[in-house]
Scaffold this motif. Sequence first.
Motif, short mmCIF file in Angstrom:
data_model
loop_
_atom_site.label_atom_id
_atom_site.label_comp_id
_atom_site.label_asym_id
_atom_site.label_seq_id
_atom_site.Cartn_x
_atom_site.Cartn_y
_atom_site.Cartn_z
N TYR A 32 0.92 -0.90 -0.26
CA TYR A 32 0.30 0.22 0.06
C TYR A 32 0.57 1.08 0.23
N GLY A 33 1.95 1.26 1.11
CA GLY A 33 2.93 2.61 0.35
C GLY A 33 4.44 1.01 0.96
N SER A 34 4.92 1.62 2.03
CA SER A 34 6.85 1.01 1.68
C SER A 34 6.15 -0.05 2.64
N GLU A 35 6.26 -1.18 1.83
CA GLU A 35 6.65 -2.63 2.14
C GLU A 35 7.38 -2.73 3.75
N ARG A 36 8.59 -2.15 3.55
CA ARG A 36 9.26 -2.43 4.76
C ARG A 36 8.00 -1.77 6.27
N ASP A 37 7.65 -0.97 6.31
CA ASP A 37 6.77 -0.38 6.74
C ASP A 37 5.14 -0.82 7.68
N GLU A 38 4.80 -1.71 6.47
CA GLU A 38 3.71 -2.81 6.55
C GLU A 38 4.42 -3.66 7.33
N HIS A 39 6.20 -4.48 7.09
CA HIS A 39 6.22 -5.67 7.76
C HIS A 39 6.67 -4.74 9.20
N THR A 40 7.58 -3.98 9.27
CA THR A 40 7.25 -3.73 11.00
C THR A 40 6.25 -3.30 11.72
N ALA A 41 5.40 -2.80 11.07
CA ALA A 41 3.89 -2.96 11.50
C ALA A 41 2.93 -4.15 12.49
N VAL A 42 3.63 -4.99 11.49
CA VAL A 42 3.09 -6.76 11.53
C VAL A 42 4.11 -7.09 12.70
N ARG A 43 5.16 -6.67 12.50
CA ARG A 43 6.21 -7.29 14.42
C ARG A 43 5.77 -6.08 15.33
N THR A 44 5.44 -4.96 15.40
CA THR A 44 5.39 -4.33 16.53
C THR A 44 3.71 -3.98 16.48
N THR A 45 2.91 -3.66 15.62
CA THR A 45 1.13 -3.55 15.66
C THR A 45 1.06 -4.16 14.80
N ALA A 46 -0.11 -4.08 14.30
CA ALA A 46 -0.61 -4.93 13.60
C ALA A 46 -0.65 -4.94 11.58
N GLY A 47 -1.27 -6.23 10.93
CA GLY A 47 -1.18 -5.59 10.24
C GLY A 47 -2.33 -6.61 9.62
N LEU A 48 -3.46 -5.88 8.62
CA LEU A 48 -4.91 -6.10 8.22
C LEU A 48 -4.41 -7.54 6.14
N PHE A 49 -4.20 -8.21 6.28
CA PHE A 49 -4.52 -8.42 4.83
C PHE A 49 -5.86 -9.23 4.57
N ASP A 50 -5.95 -8.74 3.34
CA ASP A 50 -6.63 -9.58 2.17
C ASP A 50 -6.08 -11.29 1.33
N LEU A 51 -6.46 -11.99 1.84
CA LEU A 51 -5.81 -13.71 1.32
C LEU A 51 -7.29 -14.25 1.01
N THR A 52 -7.75 -13.74 0.23
CA THR A 52 -9.25 -14.21 0.03
C THR A 52 -8.69 -14.79 -1.71
#
Lengths: 366, 130
Positions: A32-52
Amino acid sequence: MTTDRRTPLDAVHDALGATMTDFAGWRMPLRYGSERDEHTAVRTTAGLFDLTHMGEIEVTGPDAARALDHALVGFVSKIGVDRARYTMICTEEGGIVDDLIVYRLGDEHFVVVANASNADVVAGSLKYRSENFDAVVRDASEEYTLLAVQGPASTEIVGSLTDADLPALKYYAILRTEVAGVPVLLARTGYTGEDGFELFAAPDDAVALWEALLAAGKPHGLVPAGLSCRDTLRLEAGMPLYGHELTRDTSPYEANLGRVVRLDKPEDFVGRDALAAAQEDVRRTLVGLTSPGKRVPRAGYPVVDAETGERVGEVTSGAPSPTLGVPIAMAYVASERAEPGTRLAVDIRGKAEPVEVVALPFYKRA
Amino acid sequence: MNPEDLKYTKDHEWVRSLDGRRVAIGITDFAQKQLGDVVYVELPSVDDRREASEPFGSVESVKAVTEVYMPLTGTIAAVNTDLDDSPENVNTDPYGDGWMIEVTLAEGENMTNLLTAHEYDEYIKAESAD
């Protein structure tokens, strides 16, 4: 392959400005933006994925458990109701067709989740292998959208939208409940190395569920997360990916997944004889590699002896690790080179870069 | 969207005319968006000569590694060593701090065959529509 399949969240991803990619014929969000920021969010807070794009195959009937015991390498009839297990479907020759999660929803009711690229093949094999059993195999992929909330804040976020007793929901367990008023199958599973949930819902409810999770998660730092960070998250967690670490030419023993092959099952299963033989003859082994440099070993690059340049293996996945800050990779190497601490090299576009064999996973949550 | 004073290639490099025979080269905003987070940029040595269309380096992003190509023939006059510590400049400022190399053009080489900003815009529109 054409990109003709769209998830019910297609317009939502576009509105979020996602970079979209083709994955197994599906139009999926890469980032959606920076994949490293998304990665870090999942490690430290949370991420929401569409895995349909994942495939869901339902197996029902009086012999459903026995049919799956025959078709898969795991001891499926031992799975308790409302529990899940990581398993595999192998060829008669002992090669890996796909890795799977099997959820048991009832005594005679299972949902098998397969990789997007393999859903048709797995459904076909399960049908074929169930012919002599009183069981019905049905590809139900069209009936499910799959969302995942992954990361340390997941329990708080999902908990704010449901009456379900989340602390009682164990790792690899599943329950029927409502989240944000939407009927879901809520499972404590994932592919990131973090705590988290996977939510199976009707496609018509996908947008409402996504929006509710996003809104409830925002105060906790949840961000939408794409397939790019899903790949680096699973790689850091040492989780294999079909088509990379797992193929029809690899055995579960080479992939360090011998534990999922239940040769102790009382009844015969597809691939049993070949797998029993493969267990005794593991010539190459999946290892982790780290590099002190900056150039990244990528899938397909040769692993070589650091001194002689002799080829001793091949990289299956590699990326700059956002958490560790160095290039990491998984590779198959000759089993005598698989000991952690072994010094090898990877031929990165013509230049041998030193790497070290390390124990997997690269990252384990505290 | 792409600066009007630059020239472009179908490989998504941009070229800025400096003084005399010297040009600066980098990758476009479209290219950095396609690559995602850049983590390492491998660049040539000063004084190396490279032919047009030859790779002059590579860009490592989280997802992949991509070669970058010489838009024109010439000799490497300078490389952006700041990218060693700040490869993200390629993402945040592709036409400024994200520049990669400066090149002294070979005799007879010129920029007339490169794309204008407008032509490049049209090209990436067509490419994105595929």
